[in-house]
Every structure is written in structure tokens, then in C-alpha cells.
Design an enzyme around this catalytic site. Structure first.
Site, mmCIF file in Angstrom:
data_model
loop_
_atom_site.group_PDB
_atom_site.id
_atom_site.type_symbol
_atom_site.label_atom_id
_atom_site.label_comp_id
_atom_site.label_asym_id
_atom_site.label_seq_id
_atom_site.Cartn_x
_atom_site.Cartn_y
_atom_site.Cartn_z
ATOM 1 N N CYS A 183 -5.678 -2.265 2.362
ATOM 2 C CA CYS A 183 -5.718 -2.258 3.819
ATOM 3 C C CYS A 183 -7.113 -2.563 4.364
ATOM 4 C CB CYS A 183 -5.197 -0.901 4.293
ATOM 5 S SG CYS A 183 -4.685 -0.779 6.001
ATOM 6 N N LYS A 205 -8.867 4.053 -3.083
ATOM 7 C CA LYS A 205 -9.482 3.527 -1.861
ATOM 8 C C LYS A 205 -10.754 4.296 -1.548
ATOM 9 C CE LYS A 205 -8.247 2.366 2.941
ATOM 10 N NZ LYS A 205 -7.174 2.429 3.952
ATOM 11 N N GLU A 214 0.839 -1.203 0.000
ATOM 12 C CA GLU A 214 0.000 0.000 0.000
ATOM 13 C C GLU A 214 0.877 1.256 0.000
ATOM 14 O OE1 GLU A 214 -3.727 1.873 2.583
ATOM 15 O OE2 GLU A 214 -2.401 0.405 3.513
#
Length: 326
Positions: free
Chosen positions: A163, A127, A46
Site C-alpha cells: 500500500c 510493513k 494486502e
């Protein structure tokens, strides 16, 4: 039904913290190293470029620090031309976590870029929900970038989430419904955060195995670790802190029935966790559970994703964006 084997790699490494140029050079070096190991599909952690903004967990909010982070964030595709070239040179599909900055703007996103083996950027996922203190840095992505991609000539579809986005069952189901075969779950080191030392790796393993089984996919779980460049940057620029320490990370490759077939690897050493992915084994798993088919029960459970564009530049970053070899 797929009858294909893929040599896959999950990167466990630290970026050159808050240095976009140096970290992109490191990305290209790692791609070359992976090619020497015959890796065909390589996944990075990430926001590997320019590193995870751990300062949001250590200090009071500071707009000037976020501005520094923005200056080191990646503009797509401008900053990624050399990575595209490396993918083409080594005939490798690459999934890379970046902090993305909108071109000619200042809004940032926690993004994942998927490159085809000819250098084409297949697309960028932003995200959809930054977690906790991440909201100080990144904007919210939209359902428009919640996509899977099929690299040319592979027959498989690949998707990616970042995540704790994996705690969003709707985001995972959106990829399942698009026929995902291989999933990349990008992570930073979390077990080095105060209060997460004893639980973070267990959480990551649980979420990755849950998606492997419920989506019937192979999962690549790349992760970074914290090194001295990160700790030194924070102390020199923001002062002493006691909430983040060195080390950490949990990197693995997981089979759809949940055994770990590569890794897990932890600790402050750069490495590439590798495994052979045999996609023919998916058909056996889907006899038991098919999350896009008989186990979905659409007459009982209704699922809808808003795929409308939210940000004006989304059609520019959801590819394909070809690599211009000239």
C-alpha cells in the site's frame, strides 16, 4: 541479463471477511484456479487474510475489535502449511498479504509472505510504517525484513511492499539496490473510502507506474474489493456506518516502461489478471535508467538502510522455512 518469460497473475478478489480459516481455503482455491491458467507467479492483495481492517476508518478506537482481528490473524508458518502444500502441488511462486500475529504473542503486523514453488516460505516482509488509523492495529516492521528473494531456478529476484509503503522512497530504493526484477505492490480497495472515491485508483496507478520505471521492474498490483461479508460484519458487530461502501479495487500488471500489460480491473468480481512477463526486456530499459547502477550516482547521493533486527522473532519468519510434505 535475464532471458526468461514468466506467466504472472495478480488476484482481484474479496476475502471471507474476518474468517482466517475460510479465507485460507479461498487462497488455495485461487491458486488452483491460477494453475489452470498456467500461472507461474501469483500475487494476492494486502492483508487478504483476514481482510483489511476497515473498521479503523469507520468507528472510534475499540480494543475489543482489534482483539477479534488478532484472533483471525495469521501465525507464520503454523497457519500456512496448507498454502505451502498448494504452492508445491501446483509448482507456483505465491506472494500473499496477511495480517500476521507473532507466535505466542499479541503484536500484529501488516505482512507479505513469499512462497517458493516447492512450498518453501522464502521470507516475510512486515510493513515498516502502518498508515494513519492502521497504527491502531499493526506494529512497525524493521529493515531486517526489507528483502528481495530469488525463487529456485528462476534467476529473477522478487520484492514486495504494502500500500502506501510505496510512498517511502527509501523502502523502494532498498529493494532496487538488492537487484529486484519483479515487484509486488499489495493493495486493499481504497476508492470505497469516503473522501477517496475520486483519487484512490489514480494514486495507486501513479505509485505503481513510478516504481516500475524508477526501479526498472515489472509490477504486479493485486487488490481486494469490499463485499457484503465485510459490510455485514462491521454492521452486525459495530453498528451502522457510512464511510465504506461495497466494490472498489484496482488490479493490474505493469511493464517497466509503464504500459499496463494486464488489466486494469476494477469492481466487485473475483478474477485473476494475467500477463506474460518477458524479463529480457529489462536490459533495454536499463540502458536508459539503472537505479542500482549508473543512475544511482552514489558519489552524489548516499543511501543507508538499518537492517538490524527489531523484533525477537524476525529470524524465524525471514526464511527459508521449508515445507514438510509429511
Amino acid at each position: 541479463m535475464l532471458d526468461k518469460k514468466v506467466n504472472a497473475g495478480a488476484v482481484h478478489a474479496a476475502p471471507v471477511y474476518m474468517d482466517k480459516t475460510a479465507t485460507l481455503r479461498k487462497v488455495i482455491t485461487i491458486i488452483s484456479d491460477a494453475a489452470a491458467e498456467s500461472v507461474e507467479l501469483l500475487a494476492f492483495p494486502e492483508v487478504f487474510v483476514p481482510g483489511f481492517p476497515y473498521f479503523t476508518n469507520c468507528y472510534a478506537p475499540d480494543a475489543s475489535t482489534v482483539a477479534l482481528y488478532a484472533a483471525q490473524s495469521v501465525v507464520v508458518p503454523d497457519d500456512l502449511v496448507d498454502v505451502q502444500a498448494a504452492c508445491a502441488e501446483h509448482n507456483m511462486v505465491v506472494v500473499l498479504g496477511i495480517s500476521e500475529r507473532m507466535r505466542d504473542g499479541y503484536t500484529l503486523f501488516n505482512s507479505i509472505v513469499t512462497f517458493d514453488a516447492d512450498g518453501t516460505i522464502l521470507g516475510v516482509h512486515r510493513k515498516v510504517q502502518p498508515t494513519w488509523a492502521e497504527r491502531l492495529v499493526w506494529g512497525q516492521g524493521s529493515g531486517y525484513t526489507l528483502k528481495t528473494y530469488e525463487p529456485k531456478g528462476t534467476g529473477y529476484r522478487i520484492g514486495a511492499l504494502a500500500c502506501w509503503e510505496h510512498t517511502m522512497n527509501g523502502a523502494r530504493q532498498a529493494l532496487i539496490d538488492q537487484g529486484e526484477h519483479i515487484h509486488v505492490g499489495c493493495w486493499p480497495a481504497l476508492d470505497i473510502l469516503k473522501g477517496f472515491e475520486d483519487v484512490a485508483c489514480s494514486q495507486i496507478e501513479a505509485l505503481m507506474k513510478a516504481h516500475a520505471l524508477t526501479a526498472q521492474v515489472f509490477v504486479l498490483c493485486p487488490s481486494s474489493y469490499v463485499d457484503d461479508t465485510c459490510l455485514r460484519w462491521m454492521e452486525q458487530n459495530l453498528g451502522p456506518q457510512d464511510k465504506v461502501k461495497a466494490g472498489g479495487g484496482w488490479t493490474a500488471i505493469i511493464h517497466p516502461f509503464c504500459p499496463v500489460i494486464g488489466g486494469p480491473f476494477r469492481g466487485p468480481v473475483d478474477t485473476i489478471v494475467t500477463a506474460e512477463i518477458d524479463l529480457s526486456q529489462l536490459s533495454m530499459v536499463k540502458v536508459y535508467v539503472d537505479g542500482a547502477g549508473h543512475y544511482k550516482r552514489p558519489e552524489l547521493f548516499r543511501f543507508e538502510v538499518n537492517t538490524e533486527r527489531r523484533w525477537g522473532d524476525e529470524t524465524d519468519i525471514v526464511g527459508p522455512i521449508p515445507w514438510n510434505a509429511s
